[in-house]
Design an enzyme around this catalytic site. Structure first.
Site, short mmCIF file in Angstrom:
data_model
loop_
_atom_site.label_atom_id
_atom_site.label_comp_id
_atom_site.label_asym_id
_atom_site.label_seq_id
_atom_site.Cartn_x
_atom_site.Cartn_y
_atom_site.Cartn_z
N SER A 99 -10.09 -0.07 6.96
CA SER A 99 -9.50 0.01 5.61
C SER A 99 -8.86 -1.25 5.05
CB SER A 99 -8.46 1.13 5.59
OG SER A 99 -9.10 2.33 5.33
N SER B 250 -9.78 2.11 2.64
CA SER B 250 -8.84 2.81 1.80
C SER B 250 -7.81 1.91 1.11
CB SER B 250 -8.08 3.86 2.63
OG SER B 250 -7.29 3.24 3.62
N LYS C 133 0.86 -1.20 0.00
CA LYS C 133 0.00 0.00 0.00
C LYS C 133 0.89 1.24 0.00
CE LYS C 133 -3.87 2.14 2.55
NZ LYS C 133 -4.82 1.99 3.68
N1 GLN Z 1 -12.99 4.39 5.78
C1 GLN Z 1 -12.49 4.87 7.03
C2 GLN Z 1 -12.13 6.33 6.93
O1 GLN Z 1 -12.29 6.89 5.88
C3 GLN Z 1 -11.37 4.04 7.50
C4 GLN Z 1 -10.09 4.40 6.88
C5 GLN Z 1 -8.97 3.56 7.36
O2 GLN Z 1 -9.17 2.56 8.04
N2 GLN Z 1 -7.77 3.98 7.01
O3 GLN Z 1 -11.70 6.91 7.87
#
Ligand code: GLN
Length: 460
Positions: free
Chosen positions: A158, A134, A59
């Site tokens: 994410s 994400s 990532k």
């Molecule tokens: N979707 C969540 C957010 O936008 C989690 C993001 C994450 O876990 N990095 O904060």
């Protein structure tokens, strides 16, 4: 067995054939081939590491020395890391091969991978849909077969949510199991590196290699690291709490609810004890997570000021315009929204009303979760209320987007490990995940139980 070199060149041609999915921000082509040749030679002499030949996608928020890392942001577009994250160092020491860095939501803020400065990733199972986020690029990479496994990061879901949307396994380890050194910070009290894989064996192997004490991250636990990959004994006979407020919530797709009913009754008939527990805090999940994550993000992202790192605006003329113009041009819309809201909830006069209140809510949720886990081995709940949604479906409505994380926030706030297992299939053709949460630092039990569930409930 196919040689590492052959594996790598197969993946490289797959990457080429699937370019339109927009998974990779950069492919480390020559380097991956060279490493494969080097590791093939080691295998011949029996001196290879535990992960010899495992091909990994990274990532784009995890540092790898002398390689670019941008967090899918324009503000770090040409930034090259001078050091490797501890996780990456440990993978390389065991002869893993890193094939490239993959797309994600900017600074890991998002649930659909549509917040990347480099364009969205398409879901390899249906290209009109998002892969989740994400870590959308990581989940899509594994699902598309362009690498063996991928690293992601999970702050509020994410890893697990994109794993659910792409039909692969996503593991978020306990907070403090894997070092965060070299992970670009979003919300430090919740950020965790984790894995996306096709099978539990790979998840276990990666976890045992990456986990454990690190002098560069004082929040890492010094608890000994079990050999997770040797402890996958397919245990069952457990006490499992079903969080019915989550599973049978009106907002959850009816086919997802039905699948849970089947799994619950089969688990019961196979010698497990199932108890239904309530979870009365669902309405507090998104607000408390949002306040805490945005507050931490506003502080963490203050270092990107057009001074020492990355992008500097052409309109920078003095100290103030250097900072304001660089940040205005360098950050995307969602990141700016969060920095502003985070700054607001930390500001004088609002701190107590928002930030301290959210801390208190977090404490209540942590205590309640720990209490459930004292009485039960595992908690069972959905990963997300729906299967992967259409591209652009939620981009104009941040609240609808945040709701995709409603079930993944609990373990992030509590710090306990959780996993998304691809054990559901919707009549719309898309997979969905089943989430298991376990006690702090009991990953060996979580993985062994996951192996049992995968064996029992996967589509063969
Ligand atoms: N979707 C969540 C957010 O936008 C989690 C993001 C994450 O876990 N990095 O904060």
């Amino acid at each position: 067995m196919a040689s590492c070199q052959k594996e790598v060149s197969n993946f490289l041609s797959q990457i080429n054939a699937k370019k339109h999915l927009n998974i990779f921000l950069e492919v480390f082509e020559n380097e991956a081939i060279e490493n494969a040749i080097r590791i093939d030679a080691k295998i011949k002499t029996g001196t290879q590491g535990k992960l010899a030949g495992m091909v990994i996608a990274l990532k784009d928020n995890i540092c790898y020395a002398h390689h670019k890392v941008s967090a899918s942001s324009k503000i770090l577009e040409h930034f090259e890391s001078v050091y490797s994250s501890t996780a990456v160092e440990r993978l390389l020491a065991e002869d893993a091969i890193i094939i490239g860095r993959v797309n994600c939501d900017e600074f890991a803020m998002g649930s659909s991978n549509e917040n990347s400065a480099y364009g969205p990733v398409l879901n390899p199972l249906d290209e009109t849909l998002v892969p989740g986020g994400s870590s959308g690029g990581s989940a899509a990479a594994v699902a598309a077969g362009v690498c063996h496994v991928a690293l992601g990061s999970d702050t509020g879901g994410s890893i697990r949510q994109p794993a659910s949307f792409c039909g692969v396994i996503g593991l978020r380890p306990s907070y403090g199991r894997i070092s965060r050194y070299g992970l670009l910070a979003f919300a430090s009290s919740m950020d965790q590196i984790g894995t996306i894989t096709h099978n539990i064996e790979d998840a276990a192997l990666l976890l045992e290699v990456m986990s454990g004490k690190d002098e560069f991250d004082s929040t890492v636990s010094s608890k000994p690291v079990p050999e997770y990959s040797k402890l996958l004994s397919q245990d069952h006979g457990f006490k499992i709490a079903t969080l019915d407020d989550c599973i049978f919530h009106d907002g959850v797709d009816i086919e997802i609810r039905e699948r849970f009913k089947t799994i619950i009754s089969e688990l019961e008939s196979h010698g497990n004890t199932l108890v239904s527990e309530s979870f009365p805090y669902l309405d507090y999940m998104i607000p408390s997570y949002a306040i805490l994550a945005m507050a931490e993000a506003s502080s963490n992202l203050s270092r990107f000021a057009g001074m020492t790192y990355g992008y500097r605006s052409k309109h920078a003329e003095n100290l103030e315009t250097t900072i304001t113009a660089s940040r205005t041009e360098g950050f995307g819309e969602e990141v700016k929204r969060r920095i502003m809201l985070g700054t607001f909830v930390l500001s004088e006069g609002y701190y107590d009303a928002y930030y301290s209140k959210a801390q208190k809510v977090r404490n209540v949720i942590k205590k309640y979760t720990d209490k459930l886990l004292e009485a039960n081995d595992f908690l069972l709940l959905p990963v997300s209320p729906s299967t992967a949604f259409k591209l652009h479906a939620n981009t104009k409505d941040p609240i609808a987007m945040y709701l995709a994380d409603i079930f993944t926030i609990q373990s992030a706030l509590a710090g306990v490990p959780s996993i998304s297992l691809p054990l559901g299939w919707h009549s719309n053709g898309m997979p969905f995940g089943i989430q298991i949460i376990s006690r702090m630092f009991e990953e060996e039990k979580l993985l062994a139980f996951s192996e049992y569930l995968m064996d029992k409930f996967s589509r063969k």
